[in-house]
Each structure stands twice: as structure tokens, then as C-alpha cells.
Design a protein around this motif. Structure first.
Motif, short mmCIF file in Angstrom:
data_model
loop_
_atom_site.label_atom_id
_atom_site.label_comp_id
_atom_site.label_asym_id
_atom_site.label_seq_id
_atom_site.Cartn_x
_atom_site.Cartn_y
_atom_site.Cartn_z
N LYS A 1 0.85 -1.19 0.00
CA LYS A 1 0.00 0.00 0.00
C LYS A 1 0.89 1.24 0.00
O LYS A 1 1.68 1.46 0.90
N ASN B 1 1.12 5.53 -0.50
CA ASN B 1 0.38 6.79 -0.43
C ASN B 1 1.28 7.92 -0.91
O ASN B 1 2.46 7.97 -0.59
N ASN C 1 -2.69 4.99 -3.31
CA ASN C 1 -3.66 5.98 -2.84
C ASN C 1 -3.07 7.37 -3.04
O ASN C 1 -2.00 7.68 -2.53
N VAL D 1 -0.46 2.03 5.81
CA VAL D 1 0.32 2.37 4.61
C VAL D 1 1.73 1.78 4.76
O VAL D 1 2.38 1.96 5.79
N ALA E 1 5.10 5.81 1.92
CA ALA E 1 4.54 7.04 1.39
C ALA E 1 5.66 7.86 0.77
O ALA E 1 6.80 7.82 1.24
#
Length: 303
Positions: free
Chosen positions: A99, A101, A130, A143, A146
Motif C-alpha cells: 500500500k 500513499n 492511494n 500504509v 509514502a
């Protein structure tokens, strides 16, 4: 060794006894002594309260209870072996759900173009990207990694710097042909300078002078909350913009946009970091993505 581990060990040894036909064969296979194998079976039978093996001086044979136990034991031992094999395979090859971001600019212009290559290289990794121009709680929102532009404020996070991005002042050749070349930054006040809506400070463009920094207050008849829309308007010859090189670098290289005042403009470098929750950098899928980012030429050329 806890109870679950002991039970699994006993099942494994019991299966090896049956397969090998003797305590000695199982002992040799498991790196144990025959007496240790015999004691293990006795302890197992005492715990279960049944006889599993009928022992004679010449051979071992399964009792009815032993047949039932063997069937279940084989299934459990096989499941454990499969789980361990799968785990070791995943430890050797990045896998799982990653995941990510980031903000709109980095997401669209730096990550999206290279993600297909990453996913082709690591087919066991599924990716969720995302995109949001807001700070997120990496731990609360689970997350893995990032990409953030600007100063970092949370010192508890793990951060690796990708580089510094800068802004560029640009216009299309068509706009400059219609409105004439600009010789001095002060002339910008006569032009349609398009800025990201909602941020008044972005209307003050900094320039280097012998006396220090000179701020030129610009204005125009078009704004947008989307930098990409402003780029589209610039490409259409509608005005001048000051935007991140993450967005305009390709257009400058192709000649679709012309950089203005490259030596006088104070480019205000902004750091770009890859950040992770505490301990998050140990996951193989995260390490693979980090290595991919730092090695990829299309990422490096943005800085």
C-alpha cells in the motif's frame, strides 16, 4: 518447545516410524537415537491413552487407533510442510499487498509511469496506490510506504531521501510568439500568470538579485486547483506557470514548454522522501520497492 510444537514434532516422528518401518530408521532420518524415538512414542501413547503401535521383536504394526492417528497426523504434517515451504518462498521473493500513499503530482508523474515495470518484475506483489494531497497517518491507515514532498515533521517515521525537486517558470513557444519574449522578471506583471488556486503565496514568485531576493507579485485570468490543468493551459498557449519540475520536465525537454529566467529564478528546492512506519523497511516487498525507486532512471531524472 511449547505444546503445539511438541505435538507437531511427535506427529512427524510417528509418521517417519511408520514410513521407515522401525524406530532405528526413524531415528536415523530425524537425527535422534532409537531410544529417544521409543521414549517419544511411549510418551505420546501415554498422553493419548491408547496404543498406536503393536511391537514385536521382528516388526512394528499399527493398531486400529494408530491407523486413525496416522491419517490425521499425515494431514497435519503435510499442511505444516506446505506452509513452511510457502513462507520460505515468500521470504526469498517479494510478495503480498503493498500500500503506497502520495500526492497527486508525485503519483501521476513519478510513480504511475513506472509501476507497470515494478509489477512485471514482482508479480507476487499486489499494489494499491492511494493519491491524496493531505498528510495521512501511515500506521492508522496501514500504509507501507509514502512519498512526501517538503519538510518532514514526524520524527518517529523511517525516511529515505529521494532527492530535491524544484519549480520552473514556463510558457509555450506559441504564447511567447504572440506576447513577445520576456527580458526581465518584472515584466511578468503584464502577463497572464496562472497559479494553483487557494494558495495566495504561490502568486509571489522569487528572483535572485545582487541585493537579495526580489518577489514579483503575479496575476492572471485563470487559476485551477489542479497543476495538471494549468500545464494543459500552458501547452495550449494560454499563459505562464510556475510549477514543479516533476510535472513540466518532460515538456521542457521536448520543447513544448520554454523555461523562463532559469538563472534568475530562485527555484526553492523541496526534499522528496520515501517514508515508512517504524520497522516497515524490513518487509521484503517494501525493500524491493525502495530499491526500484532509487535505481530507476526515470525517477532520478526528476531530481
Amino acid at each position: 518447545m511449547n505444546m503445539d510444537q511438541l505435538a507437531a514434532h511427535e506427529m512427524n516422528v510417528f509418521c517417519r516410524i511408520v514410513d521407515g518401518g522401525s524406530f532405528a530408521a526413524a531415528a536415523d532420518d530425524m537425527g535422534m537415537t532409537p531410544s529417544a524415538v521409543s521414549k517419544l512414542v511411549t510418551r505420546l501413547e501415554d498422553r493419548l491413552g491408547v496404543r498406536l503401535l503393536a511391537r514385536t521383536t521382528r516388526r512394528l504394526s499399527l493398531t486400529a487407533e494408530g491407523e486413525i492417528y496416522l491419517q490425521s497426523a499425515r494431514a497435519i504434517v503435510s499442511a505444516i510442510e506446505e506452509a513452511e515451504t510457502e513462507l520460505m518462498a515468500s521470504a526469498a521473493e517479494p510478495s503480498g499487498h503493498l500500500k503506497i500513499n502520495t500526492g497527486v503530482v508525485v503519483g501521476r508523474h513519478m510513480l504511475t509511469p513506472i509501476l507497470p515495470e515494478f509489477m512485471a518484475r514482482y508479480p507476487r506483489v499486489s499494489v494499491e496506490l492511494n493519491i491524496a494531497d493531505r498528510q495521512v497517518d501511515l500506521i492508522a491507515e496501514q500504509v507501507d510506504i509514502a512519498i512526501r514532498t517538503g519538510r518532514l515533521t514526524d520524527s518517529s517515521l523511517i525516511a529515505r531521501k529521494l532527492g530535491d525537486t524544484t519549480r520552473a517558470i514556463c510558457a509555450s513557444p506559441a504564447y511567447l510568439e504572440r506576447h513577445g519574449p520576456l527580458e526581465y522578471p518584472g515584466e511578468l506583471v503584464k502577463h497572464n500568470c496562472m497559479t494553483v488556486a487557494g494558495f495566495s503565496y504561490l502568486r509571489r514568485w522569487p528572483f535572485l538579485t545582487p541585493e537579495g531576493i526580489n518577489m514579483v507579485e503575479v496575476s492572471g485570468h485563470f487559476d485551477s486547483d489542479s497543476p495538471d490543468v494549468i500545464v494543459d493551459m500552458m501547452l495550449a498557449g494560454q499563459g505562464i506557470g510556475r510549477l514543479s519540475r516533476l510535472i513540466v520536465a518532460d515538456h521542457i525537454e521536448s520543447g513544448a514548454l520554454v523555461e523562463l529566467f532559469p538563472d534568475q529564478h530562485r527555484k526553492e528546492p523541496l526534499p522528496v522522501h520515501a517514508i515508512m512506519p517504524p520497522g516497515g523497511n524490513r518487509a521484503l516487498k517494501v525493500r524491493a520497492f525502495l530499491d526500484f525507486l532509487f535505481e530507476h532512471p526515470d525517477v532520478k531524472r526528476h531530481f
